[in-house]
Structures are given as C-alpha cells and as structure tokens.
Scaffold this active site. Structure first.
Site, PDB file in Angstrom:
ATOM      1  CG  PHE A 139      52.120   6.871  35.961  1.00  0.00           C
ATOM      2  CD1 PHE A 139      52.476   6.596  37.266  1.00  0.00           C
ATOM      3  CD2 PHE A 139      53.115   6.846  34.989  1.00  0.00           C
ATOM      4  CE1 PHE A 139      53.798   6.280  37.609  1.00  0.00           C
ATOM      5  CE2 PHE A 139      54.426   6.544  35.312  1.00  0.00           C
ATOM      6  CZ  PHE A 139      54.770   6.259  36.630  1.00  0.00           C
ATOM      7  CG  ASP A 224      51.715  11.785  29.693  1.00  0.00           C
ATOM      8  OD1 ASP A 224      52.185  11.053  28.796  1.00  0.00           O
ATOM      9  OD2 ASP A 224      52.045  11.695  30.893  1.00  0.00           O
ATOM     10  CE  LYS A 253      55.351   3.467  29.681  1.00  0.00           C
ATOM     11  NZ  LYS A 253      54.766   4.552  30.452  1.00  0.00           N
TER      12      LYS A 253
HETATM   13  C1  LIG Z   1      55.202   5.524  31.547  1.00  0.00           C
HETATM   14  C2  LIG Z   1      54.532   6.845  31.577  1.00  0.00           C
HETATM   15  C3  LIG Z   1      55.207   7.997  32.027  1.00  0.00           C
HETATM   16  C4  LIG Z   1      56.589   7.953  32.609  1.00  0.00           C
HETATM   17  O1  LIG Z   1      57.550   7.545  31.680  1.00  0.00           O
HETATM   18  P1  LIG Z   1      59.006   7.100  32.206  1.00  0.00           P
HETATM   19  O2  LIG Z   1      59.768   6.874  30.936  1.00  0.00           O
HETATM   20  O3  LIG Z   1      58.808   5.869  33.026  1.00  0.00           O
HETATM   21  O4  LIG Z   1      59.546   8.214  33.006  1.00  0.00           O
HETATM   22  C5  LIG Z   1      54.532   9.199  31.966  1.00  0.00           C
HETATM   23  N1  LIG Z   1      53.284   9.289  31.499  1.00  0.00           N
HETATM   24  C6  LIG Z   1      52.607   8.212  31.056  1.00  0.00           C
HETATM   25  C7  LIG Z   1      51.229   8.365  30.521  1.00  0.00           C
HETATM   26  C8  LIG Z   1      53.206   6.952  31.094  1.00  0.00           C
HETATM   27  O5  LIG Z   1      52.525   5.864  30.689  1.00  0.00           O
END
Ligand SMILES: *Cc1c(COP(=O)(O)O)cnc(C)c1O
Length: 404
Positions: A139, A224, A253
């Site tokens: 994700f 990420d 986050k």
């Molecule tokens: C939540 C998340 C995202 C996306 O972040 P947003 O602030 O919702 O755009 C991207 N990568 C990872 C691993 C995430 O947990």
C-alpha cells in the site's frame, strides 16, 4: 452542542461515502482515550492508523501548535520559515539521511519520491530508466501515481489507465525481484513491514537484499516508512533496526502526531535531482505543521519512546501469541515488530463484527488486510492500557462472531 443523531444526519447529507464508518462521532481525546458525543469513553489501540504517536492532546504538542498558530501559520515556499528549517534539520538527523522535502501526506511523499527517482536518472542522461518495481499487497497511497505503486488490484478498478512502467513482484522474494530488474529499472519501493496488507514481516535480510540488488543494478531503493517510521519499531526508522540504508525514505502518518505532514528524505547523492521549479507543494513545511513535527521529534527523545515501543511491543506480542494458543479456532497467528502488531483471525471469524464487539466494550481497533486485527497504538500507551485492550480482545474471541 448538536446531538449524535443530528451529526450522523449531517454526515449523511454532506460527506462522500468513501469510508465505512460506525454510527458514533468522536469529539475529544486524551492520551490513549477518546470520547464520543454521547460521553462514552474508548481505549484507542490504533491511534488513527499509527498516526497519533504521542496519544491525544499531548501537552508538548498542544503547546507547540497553539503558540505557533498565534505567531505564524503559513508563508508558502516562496520564503523560508524558521520552523520548516529546524524541522527538516532534525528530521534528517533522526533518520540518518541528508535532505528533506516536506509535504502533506503519505501519497504525496511517495509521488515525490517517484518523481525524484525518475528525474535523478534523467539528469544523468539515463533517460531509459523509468520503470519502478513494487510488491504485491503493498500500500503506497491513493493518488494516481501512488495508486499505481499499490499492489492491490481492487484499488485500481475503474480509475482508467495506470501509470506506465510500474510492475509488482511477490513481497519478501529477492529472486523474483532480481529476475524483474533490468537496465530500465529506476527504483524499487518496499515497505519494511507491510501494514495495510495485514502486518506482514518479510524474511530476515530482505531489506538489505533489496538494497544490495538496487545498488548492483543501478536502481534506487525507496523505503516507504510511512507506517513503520517514527519510532514504532523501536528505532526512528524500521530500516535502522537492520542497519539498512535506503536511498530515499518516505514518511507521513505519525511524523507530526496527527497534524497532516509527509516528507521524503534523500541522500546527498540525490540532492541535485530536483532543482528549483521541478517539484513543489503550497502547504509543505508550513510553519504550523513543522512546529508540530518538531514537537513530536522532541518528545520521542525526551520521553524515551523508542525503547518504550520496543519493550511494550514485546509485551503485546507475547500476549497476542497467547491468544492464538488459547483460542486456536479464532486467532491463527500473531506477528509484528515493536508497537506494530497484527493478530490474524481464523477464516471462520467475522472481523468487522469483532471490531463492533470491541467498540461495545469501549475499545477501538482497525483491520489490516481483510482479517488481521492491527495494533498500532500511541507510543505513550501504558502497560495497563495495553493489557486492558488485549483482555477485551480475549473476551470477544472466547465466543467469536462467525461468518455466515
Ligand atoms: C498510509 C500509508 C500510505 C498513504 O498515506 P496517506 O497519508 O494516506 O496518503 C502510504 N504508504 C504506507 C505504507 C501507508 O501505510
């Protein structure tokens, strides 16, 4: 004050229904507790998806935001502001990186990282290197570029042609990655632990292996760390646990404790890839957001929250493993690192009904993937609160709701 029913009615007529929200409205928080408009108290075990790392209404964060709001909120990136510069400096120091670009969300951070990687190769005359490899079930966000990286086809449906040059390989599989890489590979993006997929921890050595393959093949490694970062795994970055140095790190986050902030961090070798005019964002690094981020970094240090996450993570992991042993027909596996833990439910258990029953017992949790209870609480959570939360889960799993 409006009644809960009024607010639910208003929501019904005003919000796009992109989320499945239960019929309650939260209005106040303190530490790991939140209250709804009927005055009911809940124990918050997921911190707004790993965001509220200091809990709710932490005095240092409240003070930083309030005093900054009274002094200066925003001037745009036409000018430096003091908080932005201080935050960027503290951030690269904490992450062991060299330069930061500040933005507003995780998806935006990944978009920027993607642009930076392509542009880096372009700047060096390697204009064919545009492909990006991501992993299945990953994700990376919902904007079109980040969505293309996200390895979950259900999220792509109906949104037209995807960004070209992106492909996916199985997570945790270095051989598959190596086989996919070639002279067109610009970057590989990987989550150190897959969060949204259901807290999937890769085999030991995977991250180092990805990094080594990237370096051997002239590609860039993007970690990420949007969910794993900011202390949750016991270090500021999950990569730091394993001594792995990514070329680019994306964060969001928890980075500002709930104030919307994202960032991508790079090593100095990449600092020249994005020159003036090639990338930007109006709000990024605004003084209010940066003040919040600075406060979070300060408290992580001053309250020793990294070692706390590690120690409490052990406690939580132990208790979740015990649930699997006690209720084998309800919980099949516990896994995770630090205060990022998942409890996979048996396929006969209805996960949404489990969440509903936990809410009835005053506990808020979320799912990762379809059937994994995801524990990503504030790093300030107490041992007693963790125990109380897991006790509630045990009560529900004693007689779990079954799927029909
Ligand atoms: C939540 C998340 C995202 C996306 O972040 P947003 O602030 O919702 O755009 C991207 N990568 C990872 C691993 C995430 O947990």
């Amino acid at each position: 004050m409006r009644t809960t029913a009024d607010l639910l009615n208003l929501a019904d007529g005003a919000l796009l229904k992109t989320y499945k929200q239960p019929p309650l409205v939260l209005t106040r928080g303190e530490g790991c507790r939140v209250w709804d408009t009927d005055g009911r108290e809940y124990l918050d075990l997921f911190a707004g998806i790993a965001v509220s790392v200091l809990g709710h209404a932490h005095p240092a964060l409240v003070q930083a935001v309030a005093s900054q709001a009274a002094r200066l909120i925003h001037v745009s990136n036409y000018f430096y502001n003091d908080r932005q510069v201080e935050f960027a400096s503290a951030l690269v120091r904490a992450a062991g990186m060299d330069r930061a670009f500040l933005c507003n969300s995780g998806a935006e951070a990944n978009e920027g990282a993607l642009k930076l990687c392509r542009r880096h190769h372009f700047t060096r005359g390697d204009t064919e290197r545009v492909d990006v490899i991501a992993t299945h079930q990953s994700f990376h966000g919902r904007t079109l570029g980040a969505l293309a990286l996200t390895g979950q086809p259900k999220y792509w449906e109906g949104f037209g042609p995807r960004l070209s040059g992106v492909s996916h390989v199985p997570y945790g599989d270095l051989q598959a990655l190596e086989a996919r890489m070639n002279d067109r590979t610009a970057a590989v993006i990987v989550e150190p632990i897959q969060g949204e997929a259901g807290v999937l921890v890769p085999p030991k050595g995977y991250l180092q292996g990805v990094r080594d393959l990237c370096h051997r093949r002239g590609a860039l490694f993007i970690a990420d760390e949007i969910q794993t970062g900011v202390g949750r795994t016991g270090r500021f970055l999950a990569c730091q646990r394993e001594g792995v140095e990514a070329d680019v790190v994306t964060l969001a986050k928890g980075i500002a404790g709930g104030v919307p902030v994202g960032a991508f961090l790079v090593r100095s070798a990449l600092a020249g890839a994005l020159v003036p005019g090639t990338h930007g964002t109006t709000f990024g690094g605004n003084a209010l957001a940066a003040a919040a981020g600075l406060a979070v970094l300060g408290v992580l240090e001053s309250e020793g929250l990294f070692s706390r996450a590690e120690a409490l993570g052990e406690v939580l992991a132990g208790r979740l493993r015990a649930l699997c042993e006690a209720f084998p027909s309800a919980a099949v596996e516990a896994r995770g690192v630090g205060l990022m833990q998942g409890l996979e439910l048996h396929s006969s258990v209805d996960p949404r009904e489990v969440l509903a029953r936990l809410r009835d017992r005053g506990v808020l949790l979320s799912l990762g993937g379809d059937r994994v209870l995801r524990f990503v609480p504030a790093l300030t959570i107490t041992r007693e609160e963790l125990d109380r939360g897991v006790d509630a889960v045990a009560e529900v799993l004693q007689e779990p709701p079954r799927t029909r």
